[in-house]
Write a protein that holds these residues in place. Structure first.
Motif, short mmCIF file in Angstrom:
data_model
loop_
_atom_site.label_atom_id
_atom_site.label_comp_id
_atom_site.label_asym_id
_atom_site.label_seq_id
_atom_site.Cartn_x
_atom_site.Cartn_y
_atom_site.Cartn_z
N VAL A 1 -13.54 -8.62 -4.83
CA VAL A 1 -12.32 -7.85 -4.59
C VAL A 1 -11.85 -7.16 -5.86
O VAL A 1 -11.53 -5.96 -5.86
N ARG B 1 0.83 -1.21 0.00
CA ARG B 1 0.00 0.00 0.00
C ARG B 1 0.86 1.26 0.00
O ARG B 1 0.53 2.26 -0.65
N LYS C 1 -14.72 -3.91 -4.40
CA LYS C 1 -15.45 -3.98 -3.13
C LYS C 1 -14.47 -4.09 -1.98
O LYS C 1 -13.50 -4.84 -2.02
N HIS C 2 -14.73 -3.33 -0.93
CA HIS C 2 -13.89 -3.40 0.27
C HIS C 2 -14.54 -4.34 1.29
O HIS C 2 -15.75 -4.56 1.28
N TYR C 3 -13.72 -4.86 2.19
CA TYR C 3 -14.21 -5.71 3.27
C TYR C 3 -14.94 -6.94 2.74
O TYR C 3 -16.11 -7.17 3.02
N ASP D 1 -7.96 -5.74 1.26
CA ASP D 1 -9.29 -5.55 0.69
C ASP D 1 -10.31 -6.53 1.25
O ASP D 1 -11.52 -6.33 1.09
N GLY D 2 -9.85 -7.57 1.89
CA GLY D 2 -10.75 -8.55 2.47
C GLY D 2 -9.98 -9.65 3.15
O GLY D 2 -8.75 -9.75 3.03
N LYS E 1 -4.96 -5.45 -5.82
CA LYS E 1 -5.86 -5.82 -4.74
C LYS E 1 -5.17 -6.87 -3.86
O LYS E 1 -4.44 -7.72 -4.37
N LEU F 1 -6.52 -5.40 8.08
CA LEU F 1 -7.42 -4.40 7.49
C LEU F 1 -6.82 -3.00 7.60
O LEU F 1 -6.90 -2.19 6.67
#
Length: 240
Positions: A123, A75, A127-129, A105-106, A82, A100
């Motif tokens: 992912v 990051r 989509k997050h989480y 991302d999950g 992802k 997290l």
């Protein structure tokens, strides 16, 4: 799902082979551009390619934090990739939070329903989480506990006629403040004498029928915790 490239990071050879088979049999859109069993192997792969997805185990070489460190560094490099955690750390909830916070991302737990095409598609679509059922059950349980606890606290405020100044007063008593110290808080517009009267009124409400009975501060604070008027996880002092 469009075609995409993935790097799989897993240090247990048997589990690595199993994960590779999941992609080959269940997610044919994926091209595995490399697998890594150590952090060094992972960064070597990343120096030569930028995949669309990193499937990352949290524990490498006996450490449970390497995966978190890898995620954080990815990051920090602002790579357009992802990161989906695939871990057997099914009890270490703090580690999930760390992952997290590091930008995952999950998280898919290696328990019950394993990695599915839907998880991967979610992912990759941004989509997050993204979680699977084992972790979702724990999240929902914690959410339910939190909501019910807050609801019981609100009920106690109404039932015992607790206003914001009562709460400030009780909270600071729990923190070890004297009445003189509480009277000097910016949020408290009452003097020491008024606070003494307020304490007696609170006692009469929290201990109905206790007229003539001595209720000291430790007992009063204990009662406030029992009734959930005070939250042990939310004991912070106001500005003086």
């Amino acid at each position: 799902m469009d075609k995409f490239n993935v790097i799989i990071v897993e240090d247990v050879m048997l589990e690595l082979r199993g994960t590779v088979e999941i992609f080959r049999n269940e997610i044919p859109e994926a091209t595995i551009v490399g697998t890594a069993q150590t952090e060094e192997e992972f960064w070597d792969l990343m120096s030569r390619t930028t995949p669309h997805l990193i499937l990352l185990d949290l524990g490498l070489g006996g450490s449970t934090t390497v995966g978190v460190d890898i995620c954080r560094k990815v990051r920090e490099q602002e790579r357009p990739v992802k990161v989906l955690i695939f871990t057997g750390e099914v009890l270490n909830e703090k580690l999930w939070v760390d992952a997290l916070d590091a930008g995952a991302d999950g998280i898919i737990l290696k328990s019950g329903e394993l990695l599915t095409p839907g998880d991967v598609a979610s992912v990759l679509s941004g989509k997050h989480y993204v979680f699977n059922q084992p972790i979702l059950k724990k999240i929902v349980r914690r959410f339910r506990q939190s909501v019910l606890s807050e609801y019981r606290r609100q009920e106690a405020f109404v039932k015992y006629d607790i206003d914001e100044y009562d709460e400030i007063f009780l909270r600071h008593l729990a923190l070890g403040y004297t009445k003189d110290m509480i009277a000097n808080l910016r949020s408290m517009p009452f003097g020491t004498k008024s606070l003494e009267k307020r304490q007696a009124e609170i006692i009469s409400r929290l201990f109905p029928g206790s007229e003539g009975e001595r209720v000291n501060v430790p007992r009063l604070i204990t009662r406030a915790f029992e009734l959930r008027i005070l939250d042990v996880d939310d004991l912070e002092a106001d500005e003086e």
